[in-house]
Design a protein around this motif. Structure first.
Motif, short mmCIF file in Angstrom:
data_model
loop_
_atom_site.label_atom_id
_atom_site.label_comp_id
_atom_site.label_asym_id
_atom_site.label_seq_id
_atom_site.Cartn_x
_atom_site.Cartn_y
_atom_site.Cartn_z
N LEU A 143 62.31 73.13 40.46
CA LEU A 143 62.71 74.25 41.33
C LEU A 143 62.66 75.56 40.58
CD1 LEU A 143 64.01 75.40 43.94
CD2 LEU A 143 66.23 74.90 42.89
N GLN A 144 63.23 75.60 39.36
CA GLN A 144 63.30 76.86 38.63
C GLN A 144 61.93 77.28 38.10
OE1 GLN A 144 66.62 76.47 35.87
NE2 GLN A 144 68.09 76.74 37.56
N TYR A 145 61.08 76.32 37.79
CA TYR A 145 59.71 76.66 37.40
C TYR A 145 58.99 77.36 38.57
CZ TYR A 145 54.81 76.16 36.14
OH TYR A 145 53.48 76.43 35.87
N GLU A 146 59.25 76.89 39.77
CA GLU A 146 58.57 77.43 40.94
C GLU A 146 59.19 78.75 41.43
OE1 GLU A 146 58.81 74.28 43.77
OE2 GLU A 146 57.34 73.01 42.73
N GLN A 147 60.53 78.88 41.30
CA GLN A 147 61.23 79.97 41.95
C GLN A 147 61.81 81.02 41.01
OE1 GLN A 147 61.08 80.26 45.16
NE2 GLN A 147 60.20 78.25 45.57
N ASN A 148 61.69 80.82 39.70
CA ASN A 148 62.24 81.77 38.73
C ASN A 148 61.08 82.40 37.96
OD1 ASN A 148 63.35 82.96 36.34
ND2 ASN A 148 65.19 81.72 36.58
N PRO A 149 60.71 83.64 38.27
CA PRO A 149 59.52 84.25 37.65
C PRO A 149 59.61 84.37 36.13
CG PRO A 149 60.42 85.68 39.38
CD PRO A 149 61.34 84.52 39.25
N ILE A 150 60.80 84.69 35.62
CA ILE A 150 60.95 84.82 34.17
C ILE A 150 60.77 83.47 33.48
CG2 ILE A 150 62.55 85.44 32.31
CD1 ILE A 150 61.49 87.81 33.93
N TYR A 151 61.42 82.46 34.03
CA TYR A 151 61.32 81.12 33.42
C TYR A 151 59.91 80.57 33.56
CZ TYR A 151 62.50 76.33 32.16
OH TYR A 151 62.55 75.09 31.54
N ARG A 152 59.28 80.80 34.70
CA ARG A 152 57.92 80.31 34.89
C ARG A 152 56.97 80.94 33.87
NH1 ARG A 152 55.06 78.26 39.57
NH2 ARG A 152 52.81 78.44 39.26
N ARG A 153 57.09 82.25 33.67
CA ARG A 153 56.24 82.94 32.70
C ARG A 153 56.44 82.38 31.30
NH1 ARG A 153 57.83 88.33 33.45
NH2 ARG A 153 56.80 88.13 35.47
N PHE A 154 57.69 82.09 30.97
CA PHE A 154 57.99 81.52 29.66
C PHE A 154 57.35 80.14 29.51
CE2 PHE A 154 60.95 78.98 26.97
CZ PHE A 154 60.75 79.64 25.78
N CYS A 155 57.51 79.29 30.53
CA CYS A 155 56.92 77.95 30.46
C CYS A 155 55.40 78.00 30.37
CB CYS A 155 57.33 77.14 31.70
SG CYS A 155 59.08 76.69 31.76
N GLU A 156 54.79 78.89 31.12
CA GLU A 156 53.33 78.97 31.11
C GLU A 156 52.81 79.47 29.77
OE1 GLU A 156 52.40 81.31 34.53
OE2 GLU A 156 52.37 79.54 35.85
N ALA A 157 53.57 80.32 29.11
CA ALA A 157 53.18 80.77 27.77
C ALA A 157 53.18 79.61 26.78
CB ALA A 157 54.10 81.87 27.29
N LEU A 158 54.04 78.63 27.04
CA LEU A 158 54.10 77.43 26.20
C LEU A 158 53.18 76.33 26.73
CD1 LEU A 158 57.96 77.24 25.60
CD2 LEU A 158 56.22 78.12 24.04
#
Length: 329
Positions: free
Chosen positions: A22-37
């Motif tokens: 849910l947070q990967y999909e709906q949290n832009p800051i967290y998603r950007r962080f995960c995608e950088a990793l």
């Protein structure tokens, strides 16, 4: 309102993986962080990236859902600090969620209805967005005697109040940061009732000197005339909606919807062996509308039971790795 993280029929791992998605999909800051990793999915807790706590200072860490709308009036908590200092800000669109986390968390470790809460929160009362003060107000509202209260700064403990609480058959829980509790002792030592719990909330670096938690607890026990086992600790922070507690020993324990791990500072995706020092990572499932997966700035160790110790702060200069990921939304 029902909150899924209180549903113990589902394992912690399964709930955490659902929250991650849910947070990967709906949290832009967290998603950007995960995608950088280069992390876009997780099949175990070890796959889930922990967002550096600095992000709460650099951006609005918000998980947007269709059920709640973030407005100017949305409750938020803000870390303490001097004027002009960059502070963490944690938005809480559903205050009832934090309310329940506080009550259920305290009841997990203590018999709440037998407690009278006294709080010496010097240094926190001046912050209108203190999560600690908000938490203490919630706990005080549970006390039917009406004797729970914030103590006036700069004065000694009131013998009359202490005696009234003892006569009512209730047990005192005295909250305060380390520096505040030590100041309170200097206004005049008072032997508290032998069943009193003193709950220190951190802040071992006082205006006197920096001390270990063990040294602090020995000093508090001596000054209040209590056995050391009655000196407890709370581990919480602005960026979390749950707390861990250390009850008369050296080890913190988490509530069932919170889990701690100790990470390699050079590679926070990697957990380190029990007993070795590293960065404390927290999964707090109550953080449904911000981010549940946090890499703190605290140094600690963990044992085989999942309990942990806090050994101070890590060098902040090494914790700013997420800055380049955070843009204005």
């Amino acid at each position: 309102m029902q909150y899924s993280f209180f549903d113990y029929s589902t394992s912690f791992d399964n709930k955490a993986l659902q929250v991650f998605q849910l947070q990967y999909e709906q949290n832009p800051i967290y998603r950007r962080f995960c995608e950088a990793l280069v992390v876009r999915e997780a099949t175990s807790l070890r796959d889930i990236p922990l967002l550096p706590i600095q992000a709460f200072k650099d951006a609005r860490v918000i998980t947007k859902t269709s059920s709640l709308i973030f407005q100017d009036s949305t409750l938020f908590f803000e870390s303490s600090g001097t004027s002009g200092m960059q502070r963490s800000r944690h938005f809480v669109p559903d205050p009832q969620l934090y309310h329940r986390s506080i009550i259920e968390g305290m009841k997990h470790f203590y018999t709440l209805d037998e407690l009278v809460i006294l709080a010496y929160t010097q240094g926190y009362n001046s912050n209108p967005h203190s999560s600690l003060v908000w938490m203490l107000n919630v706990l005080m509202e549970e006390d039917e005697t009406g004797k729970s209260q914030f103590l006036k700064s700069g004065t000694s403990l009131d013998y009359k109040l202490i005696n009234e609480i003892s006569a009512s058959g209730k047990r005192i829980m005295l909250f305060g940061a380390a520096f505040g509790l030590l100041d309170l002792q200097e206004f005049g030592n008072i032997d508290l009732p032998e069943d009193t719990i003193v709950m220190e909330t951190g802040g071992m670096k006082t205006h006197r000197r920096e001390m270990t938690r063990q040294e602090l607890h020995e000093k508090l026990a001596s000054g209040f005339g209590l056995p050391k086992v009655n000196i407890h600790s709370e581990y919480g922070m602005t960026e979390l909606l749950s707390q861990a507690y250390c009850r008369g020993n050296e080890w913190f324990e988490c509530v069932p919807w919170m889990q701690v791990s100790v990470r390699n500072p050079e590679n926070p995706m990697q957990e380190i062996p029990y007993g070795e020092e590293g960065l404390i990572g927290v999964i707090d499932l109550a953080n449904q509308y911000s981010c549940s997966f946090i890499l703190t700035g605290d140094k600690g160790i963990q044992n085989e039971k999942g309990q942990f110790q806090v050994l101070g702060r890590w060098n902040p200069a090494n914790l700013r790795g997420c800055n380049f990921l955070i843009d204005s939304d």
